[in-house]
Design a protein around this motif. Structure first.
Motif, short mmCIF file in Angstrom:
data_model
loop_
_atom_site.label_atom_id
_atom_site.label_comp_id
_atom_site.label_asym_id
_atom_site.label_seq_id
_atom_site.Cartn_x
_atom_site.Cartn_y
_atom_site.Cartn_z
N VAL A 163 -7.96 3.87 0.97
CA VAL A 163 -7.99 2.43 1.22
C VAL A 163 -9.14 2.15 2.16
O VAL A 163 -9.25 2.76 3.22
N LEU A 204 -7.03 9.36 -2.87
CA LEU A 204 -6.83 7.91 -2.93
C LEU A 204 -7.13 7.38 -1.54
O LEU A 204 -6.53 7.81 -0.56
N ARG A 212 -5.02 7.29 3.57
CA ARG A 212 -5.64 8.14 2.55
C ARG A 212 -4.71 9.31 2.25
O ARG A 212 -4.02 9.82 3.13
N VAL A 215 -9.32 -0.31 -2.73
CA VAL A 215 -8.71 0.98 -3.03
C VAL A 215 -9.55 1.72 -4.07
O VAL A 215 -9.94 1.14 -5.09
N ARG A 262 0.82 -1.21 0.00
CA ARG A 262 0.00 0.00 0.00
C ARG A 262 0.85 1.26 0.00
O ARG A 262 0.55 2.24 -0.69
#
Length: 205
Positions: free
Chosen positions: A150, A148, A135, A156, A106
């Motif tokens: 998670v 973006l 984020r 995602v 990640r």
């Protein structure tokens, strides 16, 4: 539970965009003593197209490539502090990454996307380094916000949008959920495997 987690993230994105619009004076009257900013010049169709272009570039910058699907678009009417309509709407588009991104990778994904956004002129405005649901959020000079996120089970999503664009008709890319040529429901759950992104091995450069 999964769908609820994504919707919560989407609601947060819309709220962030609305806050940006209020700060720009695009969301109605401002506080006493503050100079009112210029009215928005972009309509909803232009905002939607620009958002899709931003997302296209973001997904193309991810290497190795990932599988993705269109997310459901969100439109939220803007209003003044007195709940009066302004003739403007916040427009948000999104993509759901269908490739499984492991916890170990990640950080690589967030870092890669952050660097790409910065090269495109975006300024990072929020970073949440939560272990399970990190984020990043950024904004450019045009007022577009990108994010973006998670989700709670490792899903995602990438979102882009503009606060308080002038109301207009809109078109959507083929494949957009709930619109002609698209599925009735979003594809949310990651299911594709990647030798790189799905690996549980820590990445060493």
């Amino acid at each position: 539970m999964f769908g609820r987690a994504w919707l919560v993230g989407c609601a947060l994105m819309v709220a962030a965009l609305a806050a940006c619009g209020a700060g720009d004076g695009q969301n109605g009257t401002e506080g006493q003593g503050k100079k009112k900013q210029k009215a928005p010049t972009m309509d909803m169709q232009q905002a939607g197209q620009r958002s899709e272009t931003i997302l296209d570039g973001t997904l193309a910058a991810i290497r190795p490539p990932v599988k993705w699907a269109y997310g459901a678009p969100v439109e939220a009417a803007c209003s003044t502090g007195l709940n009066e309509p302004t003739g403007t709407t916040t427009v948000t588009r999104s993509r759901n990454i269908l490739t499984v991104v492991s916890e170990q990778r990640r950080g690589n994904l967030l870092g890669l996307v952050q660097r790409y956004w910065e090269r495109q002129g975006f300024r990072i405005v929020d970073v949440n380094s939560d272990k399970d649901m990190p984020r990043i959020r950024a904004r450019d000079a045009e007022g577009f916000t990108v994010s973006l996120d998670v989700g709670s089970i490792g899903n995602v999503s990438v979102s882009a949008g503009l606060s308080c664009a002038v109301n207009s008709a809109m078109t959507y890319p083929t494949g957009t959920p709930g619109h002609p040529g698209g599925p009735k429901a979003e594809e949310l759950r990651p299911r594709e495997r990647s030798d790189f992104w799905s690996s549980s091995e820590p990445f060493r450069q």
